[in-house]
Design an enzyme around this catalytic site. Structure first.
Site, short mmCIF file in Angstrom:
data_model
loop_
_atom_site.label_atom_id
_atom_site.label_comp_id
_atom_site.label_asym_id
_atom_site.label_seq_id
_atom_site.Cartn_x
_atom_site.Cartn_y
_atom_site.Cartn_z
N ASP A 79 12.11 2.41 -65.42
CA ASP A 79 11.51 2.90 -66.33
C ASP A 79 11.75 2.68 -67.87
O ASP A 79 10.72 2.59 -68.71
CB ASP A 79 11.67 4.57 -66.11
CG ASP A 79 11.67 5.07 -64.66
OD1 ASP A 79 10.50 4.56 -63.99
OD2 ASP A 79 11.99 6.02 -64.23
N ASP A 95 15.50 7.76 -59.23
CA ASP A 95 16.15 8.01 -60.65
C ASP A 95 17.20 8.53 -60.78
O ASP A 95 17.44 9.64 -59.97
CB ASP A 95 14.86 9.11 -61.35
CG ASP A 95 13.38 8.37 -61.62
OD1 ASP A 95 13.49 7.11 -61.62
OD2 ASP A 95 12.57 9.01 -61.53
#
Length: 156
Positions: free
Chosen positions: A136, A117
């Site tokens: 995501d 991320d």
């Protein structure tokens, strides 16, 4: 079904390319953070071993394989649903976003042992401590669209 697979492939490629460019190309892995357009957009390296916001995060391989299996099972179920129900265009695109994002995060778990991320956005005096990635975003948009958009079948 073809539109779903094309959408999934495009989503997967964009997700993996952004990770290659930012995590490796900009060396975010070592740098940890890069202010791009503060506070609205920053790159902040985070390795997510769990699900959203690090939930179910554990330091063992078992959880990684459980999460990989869940993502693959959900992807297979969504593809089966698209094949069986033949939803309208919006449903096929939404399914492709969800599947492509899920497979992108599966690849991360297999390559890195965790999901990479790096996107961080804050606004209006509120500091967001969490990071996310293109996969995501695709998973969220795909799942939300599948829930919110009527699942009328395509004519014919």
């Amino acid at each position: 079904m073809r539109l779903t697979l094309i959408t999934a492939l495009i989503t997967l490629v964009v997700d993996q390319l952004t990770k290659l460019l930012v995590v490796h190309g900009l060396n975010l892995r070592a740098r940890g953070e890069i202010d791009v357009f503060p506070p609205y957009l920053n790159f902040r390296m985070a390795w997510n071993e769990g699900i959203n916001f690090g939930l179910l995060s554990r330091q063992d391989d078992l959880m990684k394989w459980i999460l990989v299996a869940i993502a693959l099972a959900i992807s297979a179920a969504v593809l089966w649903w698209v094949h069986r129900e033949r939803p309208r265009t919006a449903g096929m695109i939404a399914a492709g976003l969800l599947v492509g994002g899920a497979i992108g995060n599966v690849i991360d778990r297999l390559v890195y042992g965790a999901v990479a991320d790096f996107l961080n956005m804050s606004c209006c005096g509120i500091e967001n401590p969490y990071a996310f990635n293109v996969a995501d975003i695709a998973i969220f948009l795909g799942a939300a669209a599948l829930v919110l958009i009527p699942a009328d079948k395509k004519a014919g």
